[in-house]
Design an enzyme around this catalytic site. Structure first.
Site, PDB file in Angstrom:
ATOM      1  N   HIS A 152      40.224  45.986  41.005  1.00 11.72           N
ATOM      2  CA  HIS A 152      40.051  44.794  40.153  1.00 11.72           C
ATOM      3  C   HIS A 152      41.394  44.377  39.539  1.00 11.72           C
ATOM      4  O   HIS A 152      41.702  43.192  39.431  1.00 11.72           O
ATOM      5  CB  HIS A 152      39.048  45.052  39.025  1.00 11.72           C
ATOM      6  CG  HIS A 152      37.644  45.259  39.497  1.00 11.72           C
ATOM      7  ND1 HIS A 152      37.112  44.575  40.568  1.00 11.72           N
ATOM      8  CD2 HIS A 152      36.654  46.073  39.055  1.00 11.72           C
ATOM      9  CE1 HIS A 152      35.863  44.968  40.754  1.00 11.72           C
ATOM     10  NE2 HIS A 152      35.562  45.871  39.856  1.00 11.72           N
ATOM     11  N   THR A 205      38.174  50.046  39.685  1.00  7.20           N
ATOM     12  CA  THR A 205      38.890  49.420  38.573  1.00  7.20           C
ATOM     13  C   THR A 205      40.316  49.045  38.987  1.00  7.20           C
ATOM     14  O   THR A 205      40.814  47.967  38.644  1.00  7.20           O
ATOM     15  CB  THR A 205      38.957  50.395  37.373  1.00  7.20           C
ATOM     16  OG1 THR A 205      37.626  50.738  37.018  1.00  7.20           O
ATOM     17  CG2 THR A 205      39.655  49.786  36.183  1.00  7.20           C
TER      18      THR A 205
END
Ligand code: NAD
Ligand code: ZN
Length: 343
Positions: free
Chosen positions: A43, A40
């Site tokens: 990202h 995450t």
């Protein structure tokens, strides 16, 4: 304090000086010791479509950490300065139907640490006391830093009974490998893990899987033959997000097989529903961890001999975060730790 900030709506992450967080009466202030880098975070660094539509800048990111309590709010009675703790990354509302029923992991209104509210890639983080999990002093700090993804692995691996069962795990990322270690500890018969990356398959072998196979080279039908399996896998754990891996799994399950799905696909996946229906499969989506049964299980699994240290492959100072992110994104790594203690 120093913090890694998503300061601008563009690729990158910036080490900046930001104000120390302040705490309310129900909060705990924690000095961060070690943090883990998650997909995450990558990202958010890369600023992909999900990040663009989810993160408001500026935001201190990060949600995997261990730290030491330095201050508690006036309403906090059972946490004390000096204790080592990690934080549950989902702050729940406490008022929705599921929260009121004690099913906090099913909260309808969660707020994500390091996503929707300030995260742990910083010298300090403030969290509500309801989101804090205490470690025994002397706990391996790197292991404590990755309780969040370890929790994903434990929650997925213990969702269905694996004692004596044949388990297929697709995706030998850090979470898939930790899930394999948990399934082994929990008494599975055969554990097969697949990936396309040989570095990761080699890492998976360190947690005593029966077979770590490159899905490009070996079919699951051949794997079953090699192990002398006759009817297919009993329990599947999808941990890659790959449509091909998921279809392959569906095609190799025993009748009545159960599949826990943690991997996040980037879009829709078409499957042959006949395999689900006529093979009477159970599919269950997994998000996060159970609050706090999974945390309890993580702590006692480690106390009863489970070792997840092989999954930690790289350690950097927070000042070298760019290298940490590069190694994480490369795929030739397990968990990557950033150290926030004075170096
Ligand atoms: P990761 O990206 O490091 O690991 C995924 C692995 O799958 C990689 O090693 C990749 O090479 C492999 N893979 C890709 N295609 C494959 C294929 N066809 N067959 C077999 N393997 C294949 O991710 P991770 O940190 O280990 O997390 C695992 C998954 O879980 C990711 O999809 C992540 O986004 C997701 N996730 C979900 C939650 C949740 O709460 N649901 C939480 C954390 C992570
Ligand atoms: Zn809720």
């Amino acid at each position: 304090m120093k913090a890694l900030v998503k300061a601008r709506p563009e690729p990158g992450l910036w080490l900046q000086d930001v104000p120390e967080p302040t705490i309310g009466i129900n909060d705990v202030l924690i000095r961060v010791l070690r943090t883990g880098i998650c997909g995450t975070d990558v990202h958010i660094f890369d600023w992909n479509d999900w990040a663009k539509s989810t993160i408001s800048v500026p935001m201190v990111i990060g949600h995997e950490f261990v730290g030491e309590i330095v201050e508690v709010g006036s309403n906090v009675n059972d946490f004390h300065p000096g204790e080592w703790v990690s934080g549950e990354g989902h702050v729940v509302c406490g008022r929705c139907r599921n929260c009121m029923a004690g099913l906090r992991h099913l909260c309808a209104n969660t707020s994500g640490v390091g996503v929707n509210r300030p995260g742990c890639f910083a010298e300090f983080i403030a969290l509500p006391m309801t989101n804090v999990w205490r470690h025994e002093r002397g706990m391996d700090r790197d292991v404590a830093a990755i309780f969040d993804p370890f929790g994903n692995a434990v929650h997925t691996a213990l969702t269905f009974d694996v004692l004596g069962e044949d388990v297929l795990i697709t995706g030998a990322g850090p979470i898939g490998i930790m899930a394999a270690a948990v399934a082994r500890h929990a008494g599975a018969r055969y554990i097969v893990i697949t990936d396309l990356n040989d570095y990761r398959l080699e890492l998976a072998r360190k947690v005593r899987v029966d077979l770590a196979v490159n899905a490009r080279e070996t079919s699951l039908k051949d794997v079953q033959k090699k192990l002398g399996m006759k009817e297919g896998f009993d329990v599947g754990m999808e941990m890659s997000g790959s449509p091909a891996a998921f279809r392959d799994m569906l095609n190799n399950m025993a009748h009545g097989g159960r599949i826990a799905i943690l991997g996040i696909p980037s879009g829709e996946i078409a499957i042959d529903w006949h395999e689900v229906i006529f093979n009477m499969l159970t599919l269950k989506g997994i998000y996060g961890r159970e609050m706090y049964e999974t945390w309890y299980k993580m702590t006692v699994l480690l106390q009863s001999g489970l070792d997840i240290r092989p999954v930690i492959t790289h350690r950097f100072s927070y000042k070298d975060f760019k290298e940490g992110f590069r190694v994480t994104a490369s795929g030739n790594s397990g968990k990557v730790i950033l150290n926030w203690e004075e170096l």
